[in-house]
Design a protein around this motif. Structure first.
Motif, PDB file in Angstrom:
ATOM      1  N   SER B  49     -18.509 -16.552 -29.272  1.00 10.43           N
ATOM      2  CA  SER B  49     -17.989 -17.440 -28.241  1.00 10.43           C
ATOM      3  C   SER B  49     -18.922 -18.636 -28.102  1.00 10.43           C
ATOM      4  O   SER B  49     -20.144 -18.463 -28.092  1.00 10.43           O
ATOM      5  CB  SER B  49     -17.907 -16.694 -26.902  1.00 10.43           C
ATOM      6  OG  SER B  49     -17.652 -17.587 -25.841  1.00 10.43           O
ATOM      7  N   THR B  54     -13.848 -19.108 -24.115  1.00 12.11           N
ATOM      8  CA  THR B  54     -13.531 -19.302 -25.533  1.00 12.11           C
ATOM      9  C   THR B  54     -14.002 -18.112 -26.348  1.00 12.11           C
ATOM     10  O   THR B  54     -15.045 -17.506 -26.040  1.00 12.11           O
ATOM     11  CB  THR B  54     -14.208 -20.556 -26.116  1.00 12.11           C
ATOM     12  OG1 THR B  54     -15.611 -20.302 -26.261  1.00 12.11           O
ATOM     13  CG2 THR B  54     -14.016 -21.761 -25.223  1.00 12.11           C
ATOM     14  N   THR B  55     -13.259 -17.761 -27.366  1.00 15.44           N
ATOM     15  CA  THR B  55     -13.678 -16.736 -28.309  1.00 15.44           C
ATOM     16  C   THR B  55     -13.172 -17.126 -29.695  1.00 15.44           C
ATOM     17  O   THR B  55     -12.205 -17.891 -29.825  1.00 15.44           O
ATOM     18  CB  THR B  55     -13.134 -15.342 -27.951  1.00 15.44           C
ATOM     19  OG1 THR B  55     -11.713 -15.359 -28.002  1.00 15.44           O
ATOM     20  CG2 THR B  55     -13.607 -14.902 -26.571  1.00 15.44           C
ATOM     21  N   ALA B  56     -13.820 -16.590 -30.724  1.00 12.73           N
ATOM     22  CA  ALA B  56     -13.416 -16.867 -32.096  1.00 12.73           C
ATOM     23  C   ALA B  56     -13.741 -15.669 -32.960  1.00 12.73           C
ATOM     24  O   ALA B  56     -14.654 -14.885 -32.632  1.00 12.73           O
ATOM     25  CB  ALA B  56     -14.120 -18.116 -32.623  1.00 12.73           C
TER      26      ALA B  56
END
Lengths: 110, 114
Positions: B49, B54-56
């Protein structure tokens, strides 16, 4: 994607001797970081190299960043039992990921 | 400062059970990461993140979900645990907006799925 490879994966080093561990990337790195993980512990930051050809020293440890910024090395002189552990290099790519190599596990023989 | 704190430190799950690993940092870091460590495999990035909300995906995201509802916390969820998820999980954080800074790691969570 970005890959960081470390060689060797394992080393047995006699106390008092020197050794080197290497880190190679498939792509150009903006910087390279080195970490040390003691047995049973967590990775701890050692140093960061940013400039092409950069050399940094920490007592018995010498870190180098290659001219092309695709490889790095860690050289330890006069190995001590406290040097036991796994040494990781890590490179950061354009996607903000911090990618680690598989590590070099070092065993020190008294 | 406590740095990066992971809970729990140890856990045994049965196949199919779910659980959440909590990572908390008190350094006001923007970037947070979840890694798993398996023998001979190094540290493999699961998810990360770059800021609150947000995260990925990292390199091994399958079977895991994450959430970053608060800046200081990064949660890793296993919806239906499998034996292949037996591992040591490390959370890490680093400062932003400068990405060229060190990562601070938690003490790790040793998870066994039987």
């Amino acid at each position: 994607g970005q890959q960081v490879m470390q060689i060797p994966q394992y080393q047995h080093v006699q106390e008092g001797e020197d050794f080197t561990t290497y880190c190679n990337s498939s792509t150009t790195l903006s910087n390279i970081q080195w970490y040390k993980q003691r047995p049973g512990g967590h990775p701890v930051f050692l140093i960061q190299l940013v400039k092409s050809g950069e050399v940094k020293k920490q007592k018995r440890l010498t870190f180098q960043f290659g001219e092309a910024k695709k490889n790095s090395s860690l050289h330890i002189t006069a190995t001590q039992t406290t040097d036991v552990g796994t040494y990781f290099c890590a490179g950061r790519g354009g996607n903000n990921r911090l990618a680690f190599g598989k590590g070099n596990q070092v065993v020190v023989i008294p | 400062n406590a740095g990066v704190t992971q809970t729990p430190k140890f856990r045994v799950l049965k196949t199919g059970q779910s659980m959440t690993l909590l990572c908390a940092q008190d350094m006001n870091h923007e970037y947070m990461y979840w890694y798993r460590q398996d023998p001979g495999m190094g540290l493999r990035l699961i998810h990360y993140s770059v800021g609150e909300g947000t995260t990925a995906k990292g390199e091994v995201p399958d079977g895991y979900n994450v959430s970053r509802l608060k800046k200081q916390n990064f949660l890793l969820g296993l919806e239906s645990a499998a034996p292949s998820q037996t591992s040591v999980y490390f959370c890490a954080s680093s400062y932003s907006p400068r990405p060229n800074t060190e990562a601070f790691f938690g003490q790790g969570t040793r998870l066994t799925v039987v």
